[in-house]
Design a protein around this motif. Structure first.
Motif, PDB file in Angstrom:
ATOM      1  N   GLU B 110       0.824  -1.210   0.000  1.00  0.00           N
ATOM      2  CA  GLU B 110       0.000   0.000   0.000  1.00  0.00           C
ATOM      3  C   GLU B 110       0.859   1.261   0.000  1.00  0.00           C
ATOM      4  O   GLU B 110       0.414   2.318  -0.401  1.00  0.00           O
ATOM      5  CB  GLU B 110      -0.848   0.047   1.280  1.00  0.00           C
ATOM      6  N   ARG B 111       2.075   1.135   0.543  1.00  0.00           N
ATOM      7  CA  ARG B 111       2.890   2.333   0.755  1.00  0.00           C
ATOM      8  C   ARG B 111       4.251   2.186   0.104  1.00  0.00           C
ATOM      9  O   ARG B 111       4.617   1.124  -0.373  1.00  0.00           O
ATOM     10  CB  ARG B 111       3.062   2.593   2.255  1.00  0.00           C
ATOM     11  N   ARG B 112       5.006   3.290   0.162  1.00  0.00           N
ATOM     12  CA  ARG B 112       6.325   3.336  -0.456  1.00  0.00           C
ATOM     13  C   ARG B 112       7.393   2.746   0.475  1.00  0.00           C
ATOM     14  O   ARG B 112       7.309   2.909   1.702  1.00  0.00           O
ATOM     15  CB  ARG B 112       6.684   4.801  -0.738  1.00  0.00           C
ATOM     16  N   THR B 113       8.389   2.111  -0.100  1.00  0.00           N
ATOM     17  CA  THR B 113       9.505   1.582   0.681  1.00  0.00           C
ATOM     18  C   THR B 113      10.282   2.741   1.306  1.00  0.00           C
ATOM     19  O   THR B 113      10.582   3.727   0.627  1.00  0.00           O
ATOM     20  CB  THR B 113      10.449   0.761  -0.214  1.00  0.00           C
ATOM     21  N   ASP B 290      -5.766   6.378  -2.265  1.00  0.00           N
ATOM     22  CA  ASP B 290      -7.099   5.912  -2.604  1.00  0.00           C
ATOM     23  C   ASP B 290      -8.096   6.830  -1.901  1.00  0.00           C
ATOM     24  O   ASP B 290      -8.345   6.702  -0.705  1.00  0.00           O
ATOM     25  CB  ASP B 290      -7.242   4.457  -2.128  1.00  0.00           C
ATOM     26  N   ALA B 291      -8.658   7.769  -2.656  1.00  0.00           N
ATOM     27  CA  ALA B 291      -9.512   8.779  -2.040  1.00  0.00           C
ATOM     28  C   ALA B 291     -10.765   8.156  -1.428  1.00  0.00           C
ATOM     29  O   ALA B 291     -11.328   8.683  -0.465  1.00  0.00           O
ATOM     30  CB  ALA B 291      -9.898   9.832  -3.079  1.00  0.00           C
ATOM     31  N   ALA B 292     -11.203   7.023  -1.964  1.00  0.00           N
ATOM     32  CA  ALA B 292     -12.421   6.395  -1.452  1.00  0.00           C
ATOM     33  C   ALA B 292     -12.183   5.820  -0.061  1.00  0.00           C
ATOM     34  O   ALA B 292     -13.099   5.769   0.767  1.00  0.00           O
ATOM     35  CB  ALA B 292     -12.868   5.293  -2.398  1.00  0.00           C
ATOM     36  N   SER B 293     -10.959   5.386   0.215  1.00  0.00           N
ATOM     37  CA  SER B 293     -10.679   4.844   1.532  1.00  0.00           C
ATOM     38  C   SER B 293      -9.290   5.309   1.936  1.00  0.00           C
ATOM     39  O   SER B 293      -8.306   4.599   1.817  1.00  0.00           O
ATOM     40  CB  SER B 293     -10.841   3.321   1.464  1.00  0.00           C
TER      41      SER B 293
END
Ligand SMILES: [Cu+2]
Lengths: 158, 429
Positions: B110-113, B290-293
């Motif tokens: 989900e995120r950057r290293t 993810d603007a929806a969540s």
């Protein structure tokens, strides 16, 4: 997502009638972005707003550390100068200019002498103007007192 | 003389009095006030305090643990498919990160290293700080289906087959694993979970202990990764020595950018100290991936670390509870922690685009533009009413195009190689 916010509110509400409610408010109070008053009153001894207590904050000796957990001492007395023993004491803080609170949640762990309370878990993550809020409850009297404190930059080492 | 104190945030101005007086130093273009020199001094790498001791990992300075951890860090056998090592995402040639917006191994994260130099200084690990030590941190990717995708008994068997002697030298003999399933763990596939649930409690306990120790060895290695001095450090040292040749280290544009960074850009309030981070979490209104969540960031991370069986207060920690100060005094329910992420160090930043917790910005120019716009996002309700309180922690920053370029130029002066610094060998306790 909003769940965690709701949780905050629920917890604050649940404890609102107790002194813990004051601690919650302390956290929230530190969140409003405010410009600094023109001349800060840096006095570390103050009468509480309703004059129930006389409160003295004692910072750690030497330079106040940044990004390091440390302890403060709070002295609570009655307006006539008697030590206020067995009081419930909370301390918290934040940077009014930046709208954030303290990176830790300090807690009073012991009354080390009559009316003198040890606050552990204090941490500043930035130098600059901090507001420190001290909530005290003793019997029916409770008050939240605000202090200004400047956390200096670390001293020069060449 | 151009007075910068006017532009400095009030907090910086108010403690001028507390500083040692310094005659202002001049050079070609940029002049530095005493306050500015004091701030510059505090940014030098030489001002870093000694590496903090992690009381929850007594082996972190043990050279055998460091050597073992280094081999494990680069060993792709520690994975479901035999192809993923820590170094797959944390590439030593790229400051121990991967240059991607989101990491890719067995799946996409989900995120950057995050880069790893100086991570040992951080009380909280990950963008949301959901781990409170490097060793408990290392365990997370190992069990994550998107990353290494392994499980606890598999790692124990792997250590027994390949590292038994090295492990014994640090932690004592491995337990008897005879009869234990090849693949079992509480976070694995349905089958692996079932196999784990079927194991007797003492077996689970001893395998989890081995797993924790695996993390402790890797952590000992990760802790040796440090920054080295950059042009900025050499410039400030020269400036404080009142060396007339200070300007050879930073050109005029870079110096002007530095002055913006510590002055009207307000960058130094969060990106402070020798690592350019306050090690805390701030909502800076970077658009969610993810603007929806939207990613909740620290507000959830704080709850997760509190419940983590591998935290400082847990059964696998070597610390006494009194030593777990950060965890015991963790700030949890503060509204400002909502969608807040850890302030990243800016050392080496110019060499490792993209930026932010999910690689939202491709360049430093996009980053600076974001700070100039400082967009407000969804207002938060607080006990005090609506909107005000926990909005963006950023005040708008007005920078011209020229100043934007200077700021970007300055960020380039923080580049320097990542180095391994092995701690002095003082066996603890
Ligand atoms: Cu601040």
């Amino acid at each position: 997502m909003l769940a965690s916010m709701k949780l905050v509110m629920a917890i604050c509400r649940r404890v609102l009638l107790s002194i813990g409610g004051l601690a919650c408010l302390l956290t929230l109070a530190a969140c409003t972005s405010t410009p600094p008053p023109p001349a800060l009153d840096l006095s570390l001894t103050r009468a509480s707003p309703n004059n129930h207590f006389r409160i003295t904050l004692i910072p750690p000796q030497g330079t106040t550390p940044i990004q390091q957990i440390h302890s403060w001492t709070v002295k609570v007395a009655t307006p006539t100068g008697e030590p206020a023993t067995k009081a419930l004491v909370y301390m918290n803080g934040g940077m009014p200019e930046h709208g954030h609170g303290m990176p830790t949640r300090p807690a009073v762990t012991r009354e080390i002498a009559p009316g003198t309370y040890l606050v552990e878990g204090v941490k500043f993550n930035m130098s600059g103007w901090w507001e420190l809020l001290v909530a005290v409850q003793l019997g029916p009297a409770s008050d939240v007192t605000t202090f200004n404190y400047i956390v200096p930059l670390p001293a020069h080492a060449k | 003389m151009r007075s910068l104190s006017k532009h400095l945030p009030g907090c910086l101005r108010t403690f001028c009095f507390a500083l040692i007086a310094f005659p202002a130093v001049a050079n070609a273009e940029v002049r530095w006030s005493d306050t500015e020199l004091a701030i510059l001094s505090s940014l030098r790498l030489s001002q870093l305090p000694p590496m903090p001791v992690d009381p929850s990992n007594t082996q972190e300075n043990n050279p055998h643990a460091i050597a073992l951890g280094k081999r494990l860090f680069f060993d792709p056998r520690l994975s479901r498919n035999g192809q993923v090592a820590c170094a797959t995402c944390h590439d030593p040639a790229k400051q121990f990160q991967d240059g991607r917006p989101r990491a890719v191994a067995l799946g996409m994260t989900e995120r950057r290293t995050m880069p790893l130099a100086g991570a040992g200084y951080s009380p909280w690990l990950f963008w949301d700080g959901r781990k409170d030590s490097l060793w408990s941190h290392a365990l997370a990717p190992l069990e994550d289906a998107l990353e290494h995708g392994g499980n606890r008994t598999r790692y124990a068997h792997l250590l027994k087959a390949n590292y038994a002697e090295e492990y014994r030298a640090v932690f004592g003999a491995l337990p008897d694993l005879a009869g234990m399933p090849q693949d079992a763990g509480p976070l694995g596939s349905e089958l692996e979970k079932k196999a784990w649930d079927a194991m007797p409690a003492p077996a689970k306990q001893s395998v989890s202990r081995v797993f924790a120790n695996l993390g402790k060895a890797i952590a000992a290695y990760v802790k040796t990764l440090r920054h080295s001095e950059s042009r900025l450090d050499r410039f400030v040292d020269a400036l404080l020595r009142r060396d007339r040749k200070a300007g050879e280290h930073l050109n005029d544009s870079e110096q002007a950018g530095l002055q913006i960074f510590i002055g009207k850009g307000q960058c130094v309030s969060c990106h402070n100290g020798p690592l350019f981070t306050d090690h805390f979490f701030h909502g800076t209104r970077v658009p969610p991936r993810d603007a929806a969540s939207p990613d909740p960031g620290r507000s959830e991370g704080a709850l997760m670390v509190q419940q983590d069986e591998f935290n400082c207060l847990g059964p696998f920690s070597d610390a006494k509870s009194a030593q777990c100060l950060e965890l015991r005094h963790m700030s949890i329910y503060e509204p400002a922690l909502r969608r807040a992420f850890k302030t990243p160090s800016l050392r080496g930043v110019a060499e490792r685009a993209p930026y932010m917790h999910a690689g939202q910005f491709a360049s430093l120019r996009e980053v600076v533009r974001h700070y100039i716009a400082a967009p407000e996002s969804v207002p938060v309700t607080t006990l005090r009413g609506h909107g005000h309180g926990s909005g963006s922690a950023l005040l708008p920053v007005a920078l011209s195009e020229a100043e934007t370029n200077q700021l970007i130029d300055f960020l380039g002066t923080l580049s320097a190689p990542v180095v391994e610094v092995v701690p002095a060998q003082n066996p603890r306790r």
